[in-house]
Design a protein around this motif. Structure first.
Motif, PDB file in Angstrom:
ATOM      1  N   LYS A 160       0.864  -1.143   0.009  1.00 34.13           N
ATOM      2  CA  LYS A 160       0.122   0.038  -0.119  1.00 34.13           C
ATOM      3  C   LYS A 160       0.744   1.305  -0.059  1.00 34.13           C
ATOM      4  O   LYS A 160       1.950   1.138   0.126  1.00 34.13           O
ATOM      5  N   GLU A 161       0.253   2.552  -0.479  1.00 34.07           N
ATOM      6  CA  GLU A 161       0.646   3.633  -0.201  1.00 34.07           C
ATOM      7  C   GLU A 161       0.125   4.173   1.275  1.00 34.07           C
ATOM      8  O   GLU A 161      -0.804   4.065   1.604  1.00 34.07           O
ATOM      9  N   THR A 162       1.151   4.983   1.969  1.00 36.26           N
ATOM     10  CA  THR A 162       0.806   5.809   2.954  1.00 36.26           C
ATOM     11  C   THR A 162       1.440   7.397   2.852  1.00 36.26           C
ATOM     12  O   THR A 162       2.368   7.531   2.543  1.00 36.26           O
ATOM     13  N   PHE A 163       0.398   8.148   3.016  1.00 34.31           N
ATOM     14  CA  PHE A 163       0.774   9.484   3.156  1.00 34.31           C
ATOM     15  C   PHE A 163       1.683  10.101   4.246  1.00 34.31           C
ATOM     16  O   PHE A 163       1.445   9.555   5.432  1.00 34.31           O
ATOM     17  N   LEU A 164       2.608  10.680   3.867  1.00 32.95           N
ATOM     18  CA  LEU A 164       3.564  11.535   4.813  1.00 32.95           C
ATOM     19  C   LEU A 164       2.974  12.950   4.783  1.00 32.95           C
ATOM     20  O   LEU A 164       2.535  13.458   3.742  1.00 32.95           O
ATOM     21  N   THR A 165       3.119  13.699   5.957  1.00 31.74           N
ATOM     22  CA  THR A 165       2.420  15.042   5.998  1.00 31.74           C
ATOM     23  C   THR A 165       3.689  15.916   6.486  1.00 31.74           C
ATOM     24  O   THR A 165       4.564  15.582   7.244  1.00 31.74           O
ATOM     25  N   ASN A 166       3.576  17.278   6.254  1.00 36.31           N
ATOM     26  CA  ASN A 166       4.459  18.225   6.956  1.00 36.31           C
ATOM     27  C   ASN A 166       3.905  18.609   8.023  1.00 36.31           C
ATOM     28  O   ASN A 166       2.830  17.991   8.632  1.00 36.31           O
ATOM     29  N   LYS A 167       4.533  19.769   8.641  1.00 36.63           N
ATOM     30  CA  LYS A 167       4.081  20.102  10.095  1.00 36.63           C
ATOM     31  C   LYS A 167       2.880  20.794  10.027  1.00 36.63           C
ATOM     32  O   LYS A 167       2.260  20.885  10.997  1.00 36.63           O
ATOM     33  N   ALA A 168       2.274  21.405   8.818  1.00 32.44           N
ATOM     34  CA  ALA A 168       0.966  21.756   8.756  1.00 32.44           C
ATOM     35  C   ALA A 168      -0.028  20.880   8.624  1.00 32.44           C
ATOM     36  O   ALA A 168      -1.333  21.277   8.319  1.00 32.44           O
ATOM     37  N   GLY A 169       0.403  19.564   8.449  1.00 28.97           N
ATOM     38  CA  GLY A 169      -0.656  18.272   8.174  1.00 28.97           C
ATOM     39  C   GLY A 169      -0.990  18.159   6.617  1.00 28.97           C
ATOM     40  O   GLY A 169      -1.926  17.317   6.393  1.00 28.97           O
ATOM     41  N   ASP A 170      -0.306  18.860   5.718  1.00 26.65           N
ATOM     42  CA  ASP A 170      -0.484  18.694   4.347  1.00 26.65           C
ATOM     43  C   ASP A 170       0.237  17.212   3.828  1.00 26.65           C
ATOM     44  O   ASP A 170       1.247  17.316   4.170  1.00 26.65           O
ATOM     45  N   SER A 171      -0.542  16.633   3.089  1.00 22.54           N
ATOM     46  CA  SER A 171       0.409  15.454   2.219  1.00 22.54           C
ATOM     47  C   SER A 171       1.272  15.863   1.421  1.00 22.54           C
ATOM     48  O   SER A 171       1.190  16.662   0.568  1.00 22.54           O
ATOM     49  N   ILE A 172       2.616  15.335   1.745  1.00 14.79           N
ATOM     50  CA  ILE A 172       3.711  15.802   0.719  1.00 14.79           C
ATOM     51  C   ILE A 172       4.189  14.680  -0.123  1.00 14.79           C
ATOM     52  O   ILE A 172       5.205  14.733  -0.938  1.00 14.79           O
ATOM     53  N   ALA A 173       3.825  13.637   0.515  1.00 15.16           N
ATOM     54  CA  ALA A 173       4.506  12.194  -0.311  1.00 15.16           C
ATOM     55  C   ALA A 173       3.645  10.999   0.174  1.00 15.16           C
ATOM     56  O   ALA A 173       2.955  10.947   1.309  1.00 15.16           O
ATOM     57  N   THR A 174       3.947   9.863  -0.665  1.00 13.27           N
ATOM     58  CA  THR A 174       3.522   8.539  -0.238  1.00 13.27           C
ATOM     59  C   THR A 174       4.646   7.502  -0.139  1.00 13.27           C
ATOM     60  O   THR A 174       5.607   7.742  -0.880  1.00 13.27           O
ATOM     61  N   PHE A 175       4.653   6.914   1.036  1.00  9.47           N
ATOM     62  CA  PHE A 175       5.634   6.022   1.192  1.00  9.47           C
ATOM     63  C   PHE A 175       5.048   4.484   0.512  1.00  9.47           C
ATOM     64  O   PHE A 175       3.982   4.088   1.090  1.00  9.47           O
TER      65      PHE A 175
END
Length: 500
Positions: free
Chosen positions: A57-72
């Protein structure tokens, strides 16, 4: 003159729209739905029949603001049913690079199915089809397994406002892995499960730092252990370049072992005996000679050169012309020069036939890499499609992200940071804060990238708790599991380590 711009808005499932400047919109990447593929399987591991679930699966990673910036992208194998999570460990597994996907450990050592290549390093993997088989040395009876691909590798990628600089650096890489692991543990209810890291090469650099990072950020997670395969914690000992005096010391025993393998040195002696003899010479006369440098007289230089010739199988006059310092790339070309062959860097057992026999370093690349790479790449793609039913809209990238890599661990505004990279002290700190954590280090005798003597040198210092470290040795190279006897031995050693 005014331009009339028409905007057409289409609804795309999973696409998140944001109101922002035109420049930002151009940079922003779409945020699609995260894909997940779940399949049920059964296999025999450790003599036990295990039912397990594979979740790719893909898992979203977020920045400090909570915005999705990548998938692992990850592939998790979990026992079905899990039972008591307090007694069921989970091991997080990743390769190195930086910029390598986890397919090597997935398809070579830990996965339920693995690719077979020539165990004796005599044949290229050739063209398809390849040999994908059930892993009879697998560990799913003992631990769940989670394979992780960093951004830019596998199916992992930037999304939204994610930028390469958010991930392509040692600090950033470690932070992204810490976020993923905490998220996986939380999503799967595994905070009470014993937790292990298993990394290879740069993956061990990451693991040593990651152990420290997981203790912070207001979510302290203590590890039960680390499995470090072909460790690369202190790069002074694994960077063979001019004037790096440490590397002349750390690489010499691996050169001697490789010369022994190719019958260029150590005749009549076992590998272990010959390596022990070289260790003693390296820490003794050779280290003294290196530090004396030009203060050595001609007789002393001649004596050291004669001993070096005895250990690494090269001509004494060549060693003298090299000022008693033979770089690994030159050793790769010179050892089998009489046969017109260059030996491998990842694994000195491998040999490549090159057109330029007088070049200072191999120019075709590393035979220990190009002679097995096609099989591993085909293996992971075939396995995903047939066994895990993965259907993605883009290729699986075996090596990618890492351009413009930032190696600094100090803050950007720091005046100076010693180089090369060294995360060994982070491991030492973590072991002292967490005295229950144990470490296993797997070393290949013929590894000319991360030499086994460098592991001994590194783990004898840097604040590491030596009695908590288990050193293991294998008669192969960087990826010792490509050698069938060592695949079995390494699996047994990891099994014993997890069972302590």
């Amino acid at each position: 003159m005014h331009k009339i711009v028409l905007f057409f808005l289409f609804f795309i499932p999973g696409l998140t729209l944001h109101s922002q400047s035109d420049a930002q919109e151009q940079d922003q990447k779409p945020i699609p739905y995260a894909k997940s593929f779940e399949t049920l399987h059964q296999g025999v591991f450790g003599g036990k029949t295990i039912n397990y679930t594979a979740t790719a699966k893909e898992t979203f990673l977020t920045n400090k603001a909570g915005d999705s910036i990548a998938t692992f992208w990850s592939v998790a194998y979990t026992k079905n049913p899990i039972g008591d999570v307090t007694k069921r460990p989970v091991t997080f597994i990743f390769n190195g690079g930086p910029g390598s996907a986890s397919l090597w450990l997935h398809m070579g050592l830990f996965g339920p199915k693995i690719i077979k290549v020539d165990s004796e390093a005599k044949k290229d993997d050739g063209a398809a089809p390849y040999n994908l088989v059930a892993n009879e040395h697998g560990l799913l009876d003992l631990t769940d397994l989670v394979f992780i691909d960093p951004v830019g590798t596998g199916y992992s990628r930037l999304v939204g406002n994610g930028k390469g600089k958010d991930f392509y650096g040692l600090n950033e890489d470690v932070a992204s892995f810490a976020q993923f692991i905490r998220k996986w543990v939380t999503d799967n209810g595994r905070w009470f499960s014993p937790k292990y890291l298993a990394g290879e090469s740069y993956g061990t650099t990451r693991a040593a730092y990651l152990g420290k990072a997981l203790e912070g950020s207001g979510q302290n997670m203590a590890l039960n252990g680390m499995i470090l395969i072909s460790q690369a914690l202190d790069y002074a000992g694994s960077t063979s370049i001019h004037y790096n005096i440490t590397s002349y010391i750390t690489y010499l025993p691996s050169m001697a072992a490789t010369a022994w393998y190719h019958k260029k040195a150590g005749e009549g002696k076992t590998l272990e005996v010959f390596v022990k003899e070289c260790r003693e010479f390296t820490y003794g006369d050779y280290t003294k000679a290196l530090y004396k440098g030009n203060l050595l007289n001609n007789a002393e230089k001649d004596e050291i050169a004669q001993k070096l010739s005895y250990f690494i199988g090269l001509d004494k006059d060549y060693i003298l012309r090299s000022n008693l310092r033979v770089l690994v790339e030159r050793f790769q070309k010179k050892l089998l020069e009489d046969q017109g062959l260059a030996i491998g860097r990842l694994d000195g057992r491998f040999m490549g036939d090159e057109a330029d026999d007088v070049a200072e370093s191999p120019h075709l690349g590393d035979p220990a890499s190009y002679q097995i790479g096609a099989a591993y790449t085909a293996g992971i793609n075939h396995y995903f499609a047939t066994d895990l039913k993965v259907n993605m809209d883009r290729p699986y990238i075996t090596s990618g992200g890492g351009e413009g890599w930032r190696w600094r661990t100090a803050p950007d505004d720091a005046y100076w940071e010693p180089m090369p990279v060294n995360t060994a002290s982070f491991l030492g700190e973590t072991m002292r804060r967490n005295p229950e954590m144990k470490v296993m280090v797997a070393n290949g005798y013929y590894d000319l990238i991360t030499p086994f003597f460098d592991a001994e040198y590194t783990f004898a210092r840097n604040g590491i708790v030596t009695e908590k470290v288990s050193m293991k040795y294998y008669e192969a190279g960087h990826m010792m599991y490509t050698h069938e006897p060592d695949l079995k031995k390494l699996s047994e050693d990891i099994r014993a380590f997890l069972s302590q």
